[in-house]
Scaffold this motif. Structure first.
Motif, PDB file in Angstrom:
ATOM      1  N   THR A 170     125.810  13.160   5.251  1.00  0.00           N
ATOM      2  CA  THR A 170     126.547  14.200   4.535  1.00  0.00           C
ATOM      3  C   THR A 170     126.036  14.356   3.104  1.00  0.00           C
ATOM      4  N   LEU A 171     125.649  13.246   2.482  1.00  0.00           N
ATOM      5  CA  LEU A 171     125.074  13.323   1.142  1.00  0.00           C
ATOM      6  C   LEU A 171     123.801  14.168   1.169  1.00  0.00           C
ATOM      7  N   ALA A 172     122.962  13.942   2.186  1.00  0.00           N
ATOM      8  CA  ALA A 172     121.707  14.691   2.285  1.00  0.00           C
ATOM      9  C   ALA A 172     121.967  16.169   2.574  1.00  0.00           C
ATOM     10  N   ILE A 173     123.027  16.465   3.335  1.00  0.00           N
ATOM     11  CA  ILE A 173     123.362  17.856   3.626  1.00  0.00           C
ATOM     12  C   ILE A 173     123.778  18.579   2.355  1.00  0.00           C
ATOM     13  N   VAL A 174     124.656  17.946   1.558  1.00  0.00           N
ATOM     14  CA  VAL A 174     125.059  18.535   0.268  1.00  0.00           C
ATOM     15  C   VAL A 174     123.847  18.639  -0.651  1.00  0.00           C
ATOM     16  N   ASP A 175     122.995  17.614  -0.607  1.00  0.00           N
ATOM     17  CA  ASP A 175     121.755  17.610  -1.381  1.00  0.00           C
ATOM     18  C   ASP A 175     120.893  18.822  -1.021  1.00  0.00           C
ATOM     19  N   THR A 181     119.916  25.959  -3.751  1.00  0.00           N
ATOM     20  CA  THR A 181     120.461  26.696  -4.895  1.00  0.00           C
ATOM     21  C   THR A 181     119.506  26.622  -6.076  1.00  0.00           C
ATOM     22  N   VAL A 182     118.965  25.422  -6.320  1.00  0.00           N
ATOM     23  CA  VAL A 182     117.996  25.247  -7.402  1.00  0.00           C
ATOM     24  C   VAL A 182     116.759  26.108  -7.154  1.00  0.00           C
ATOM     25  N   ILE A 183     116.272  26.121  -5.910  1.00  0.00           N
ATOM     26  CA  ILE A 183     115.093  26.922  -5.576  1.00  0.00           C
ATOM     27  C   ILE A 183     115.363  28.399  -5.829  1.00  0.00           C
ATOM     28  N   ALA A 184     116.541  28.870  -5.394  1.00  0.00           N
ATOM     29  CA  ALA A 184     116.875  30.295  -5.539  1.00  0.00           C
ATOM     30  C   ALA A 184     117.029  30.697  -7.004  1.00  0.00           C
ATOM     31  N   ALA A 224     117.792  38.348  12.262  1.00  0.00           N
ATOM     32  CA  ALA A 224     117.444  37.203  11.416  1.00  0.00           C
ATOM     33  C   ALA A 224     116.054  37.375  10.818  1.00  0.00           C
ATOM     34  N   ALA A 225     115.105  37.852  11.628  1.00  0.00           N
ATOM     35  CA  ALA A 225     113.746  38.065  11.137  1.00  0.00           C
ATOM     36  C   ALA A 225     113.715  39.130  10.048  1.00  0.00           C
ATOM     37  N   ALA A 226     114.473  40.219  10.233  1.00  0.00           N
ATOM     38  CA  ALA A 226     114.520  41.276   9.222  1.00  0.00           C
ATOM     39  C   ALA A 226     115.108  40.758   7.914  1.00  0.00           C
ATOM     40  N   THR A 227     116.138  39.931   8.024  1.00  0.00           N
ATOM     41  CA  THR A 227     116.737  39.331   6.818  1.00  0.00           C
ATOM     42  C   THR A 227     115.710  38.461   6.100  1.00  0.00           C
ATOM     43  N   TRP A 228     114.988  37.663   6.867  1.00  0.00           N
ATOM     44  CA  TRP A 228     113.980  36.771   6.277  1.00  0.00           C
ATOM     45  C   TRP A 228     112.881  37.571   5.583  1.00  0.00           C
ATOM     46  N   VAL A 229     112.376  38.618   6.233  1.00  0.00           N
ATOM     47  CA  VAL A 229     111.292  39.427   5.662  1.00  0.00           C
ATOM     48  C   VAL A 229     111.735  40.069   4.351  1.00  0.00           C
ATOM     49  N   LEU A 230     112.943  40.614   4.302  1.00  0.00           N
ATOM     50  CA  LEU A 230     113.416  41.298   3.093  1.00  0.00           C
ATOM     51  C   LEU A 230     113.702  40.319   1.963  1.00  0.00           C
ATOM     52  N   VAL A 231     114.237  39.163   2.300  1.00  0.00           N
ATOM     53  CA  VAL A 231     114.444  38.142   1.264  1.00  0.00           C
ATOM     54  C   VAL A 231     113.095  37.673   0.729  1.00  0.00           C
ATOM     55  N   HIS A 232     112.124  37.479   1.612  1.00  0.00           N
ATOM     56  CA  HIS A 232     110.771  37.093   1.196  1.00  0.00           C
ATOM     57  C   HIS A 232     110.159  38.154   0.291  1.00  0.00           C
ATOM     58  N   GLU A 233     110.369  39.418   0.640  1.00  0.00           N
ATOM     59  CA  GLU A 233     109.820  40.519  -0.145  1.00  0.00           C
ATOM     60  C   GLU A 233     110.491  40.643  -1.509  1.00  0.00           C
ATOM     61  N   SER A 234     111.739  40.175  -1.619  1.00  0.00           N
ATOM     62  CA  SER A 234     112.483  40.309  -2.876  1.00  0.00           C
ATOM     63  C   SER A 234     111.993  39.358  -3.957  1.00  0.00           C
ATOM     64  N   GLY A 235     111.279  38.319  -3.570  1.00  0.00           N
ATOM     65  CA  GLY A 235     110.830  37.320  -4.541  1.00  0.00           C
ATOM     66  C   GLY A 235     111.639  36.041  -4.488  1.00  0.00           C
ATOM     67  N   VAL A 236     112.849  36.088  -3.899  1.00  0.00           N
ATOM     68  CA  VAL A 236     113.633  34.875  -3.681  1.00  0.00           C
ATOM     69  C   VAL A 236     112.954  34.087  -2.562  1.00  0.00           C
ATOM     70  N   HIS A 237     112.923  32.759  -2.685  1.00  0.00           N
ATOM     71  CA  HIS A 237     112.235  31.994  -1.650  1.00  0.00           C
ATOM     72  C   HIS A 237     112.883  32.250  -0.302  1.00  0.00           C
ATOM     73  N   ALA A 238     112.055  32.485   0.707  1.00  0.00           N
ATOM     74  CA  ALA A 238     112.539  32.958   2.005  1.00  0.00           C
ATOM     75  C   ALA A 238     113.439  31.953   2.711  1.00  0.00           C
ATOM     76  N   THR A 239     113.375  30.666   2.349  1.00  0.00           N
ATOM     77  CA  THR A 239     114.249  29.689   2.995  1.00  0.00           C
ATOM     78  C   THR A 239     115.715  29.954   2.692  1.00  0.00           C
ATOM     79  N   VAL A 240     116.005  30.663   1.592  1.00  0.00           N
ATOM     80  CA  VAL A 240     117.385  31.013   1.259  1.00  0.00           C
ATOM     81  C   VAL A 240     118.005  31.846   2.380  1.00  0.00           C
ATOM     82  N   ALA A 241     117.189  32.663   3.047  1.00  0.00           N
ATOM     83  CA  ALA A 241     117.687  33.479   4.154  1.00  0.00           C
ATOM     84  C   ALA A 241     118.268  32.607   5.257  1.00  0.00           C
ATOM     85  N   GLY A 242     117.654  31.458   5.515  1.00  0.00           N
ATOM     86  CA  GLY A 242     118.152  30.567   6.552  1.00  0.00           C
ATOM     87  C   GLY A 242     119.560  30.089   6.265  1.00  0.00           C
ATOM     88  N   VAL A 243     119.824  29.716   5.012  1.00  0.00           N
ATOM     89  CA  VAL A 243     121.160  29.247   4.635  1.00  0.00           C
ATOM     90  C   VAL A 243     122.172  30.379   4.711  1.00  0.00           C
TER      91      VAL A 243
END
Length: 457
Positions: A170-175, A181-184, A224-243
């Motif tokens: 659970t610590l690692a999950i919160v981590d 959040t830090v990446i974004a 999900a793929a469309a969300t990932w592509v647009l988040v990637h295109e926005s400049g925010v790191h694309a992994t944020v889309a997964g969360v």
């Protein structure tokens, strides 16, 4: 007056069995992750290192969508989005339907995760105050790699109490949530609001679909793929889309389907299906493309470790994590009525904190974002992360291994089922299963209670 809260006390039986199954999957994933990292390190330090670099830098994808990315970038931006989707599902599951829905239980892993990120970041910052551009990597030593840590724990072969294993998870999950959040927030170099706003459309449609319990991959995967592509295109790191996608998935069943008592919700279904892909493919492949650093013998290793960035990472992972997590746990026990569970000792907490200093997947990702993939500083980051991880693993082994006999005794007591009903006696009172946290009994206390009450039918 109510009894004090027990830190690392046993959770409910249902949650314990679910966490145990989850830990087994993460341990297997950790072994594959280590195998991928070792393969990359070996290949990158052979005469065929150029072939490894050529493979990592091979560009694939449609240029019209700005997705002509190297395989290494696809692993970091694409495959890790799957990893963070699973982490998001698990985080929501814990706080909505898991034991951590109780604020008193959630307080400790949250405090420990914050302490385990703040202290390493502070140590790294102090060491790199006079470094030219080194401060950009302040977040590198803040992440814990749960799969790697559990794989090391399996090698140690300790019978670590279930509550401590759950705490580490659970610590690692919160981590992970704090890390994304830090990446974004801190590692978004440029932001395009147009694609980011457009990403809300497929994200909202995905949310509507999962809320209606639609499981069809041909509906959900394109959204999900469309969300990932647009988040990637926005400049925010694309992994944020997964969360973000994970947070839309319902955890419990709807009232029409029988409510929470009807069984697991869609989040657990997705986690069951996707976790093997994350642990068995996504993370090991990312490790393979990210861990390949040419050390150049002892002289090259020494040169890398003289960089204050590498020094800050090593000290942050090894000392910072241990001080931050142990210190936060001590503060919780000092300023609340919580007390360490009767079976545990503070060296157990220190050993677990050292184990949390195993940083790999997210640490390497942040290093690439901070200094640029393939740069000299990024190579030093890899050496620092690998060195810090190795030292943390060795120190954790030195602390936890002597406790193995104690852990084995606890595990044998917890597995006892004298009445033969399939539920360990430690989760029962007078032959009845209990669904709450209770102070851990000693072996003698458990035996005495069973003799006094006897088995019940």
């Amino acid at each position: 007056m109510s009894s004090p809260t027990r830190l690392f006390a046993r959770g409910t039986y249902g949650e314990a069995t679910r966490i145990a199954a989850l830990l087994r999957k993460e341990t297997v994933g950790g072994v594959l992750l280590i195998a991928g990292a070792v393969a990359a390190l070996v290949w990158a330090n052979t005469p065929w290192a150029s072939a490894y670099e050529g493979l990592r830098d091979t560009v694939v994808g449609p240029a019209s969508l700005h997705l002509d990315l190297s395989l290494g970038t696809w692993a970091a931006d694409g495959l890790l989005a799957i990893f963070f989707f699973v982490a998001g599902l698990e985080l929501k599951r814990e706080f909505v339907a898991g034991d951590l829905r109780d604020p008193r239980k959630a307080a400790l892993p949250i405090a420990a995760a914050v302490g385990g990120m703040a202290v390493p970041a502070l140590i790294f910052t102090v060491i790199n105050l006079r470094s030219d551009g080194g401060l950009a990597g302040w977040a590198i030593p803040t992440a814990t790699d749960i799969a790697f840590a559990l794989a090391v724990l399996a090698v140690i072969s300790t019978h670590l109490p279930a509550a401590l294993r759950t705490f580490l998870l659970t610590l690692a999950i919160v981590d992970d949530l704090l890390a994304i959040t830090v990446i974004a927030v801190f590692y978004t170099s440029s932001l395009s609001f147009g694609p980011l706003a457009l990403a809300l459309i497929p994200l909202a449609l995905f949310a509507v679909a999962v809320q209606r319990r639609i499981r069809s991959w041909w509906v959900l995967l394109p959204l999900a793929a469309a969300t990932w592509v647009l988040v990637h295109e926005s400049g925010v790191h694309a992994t944020v889309a997964g969360v973000l996608l994970a947070f839309t998935v319902p955890v419990v069943r709807s009232e029409a389907a029988g409510g929470p008592d009807a069984g697991p919700g869609l989040a657990e279904h997705f986690e069951h299906r996707i976790r093997p892909i994350s642990a068995g493919i996504a993370v090991p492949v990312f490790a393979f493309f990210s861990a390949g650093v040419t050390v150049g013998g002892l002289s090259g290793l020494g040169a890398s470790l003289t960089d204050t960035v590498a020094i800050g990472i090593v000290v942050g992972l090894v000392a910072g994590k241990a001080i931050g997590i142990t210190g936060a746990t001590w503060l919780v026990s000092r300023f609340t009525r919580a007390r360490l569970d009767t079976d545990l000792r503070w060296p157990d907490v220190v050993g677990l904190s050292l184990l949390a200093g195993i940083g790999f997947t997210v640490s390497l990702l942040i290093g690439e974002l901070a200094f640029g993939a393939g740069s000299l500083r990024d190579e030093h980051v890899k050496v620092g992360v690998l060195t810090g991880t190795l030292l943390a693993a060795l120190l954790a082994t030195a602390v936890l291994k002597p406790r193995d006999r104690v852990y084995r005794r606890i595990a044998e007591a917890e597995a006892r089922d004298d009445d033969g009903d399939g539920i360990p006696d430690v989760y029962q009172e007078h032959g009845r299963a209990v669904d709450r946290t209770s102070p851990r009994e000693t072996v003698d206390e458990a035996a005495a209670r069973k003799r006094s009450t006897g088995p019940t039918g």
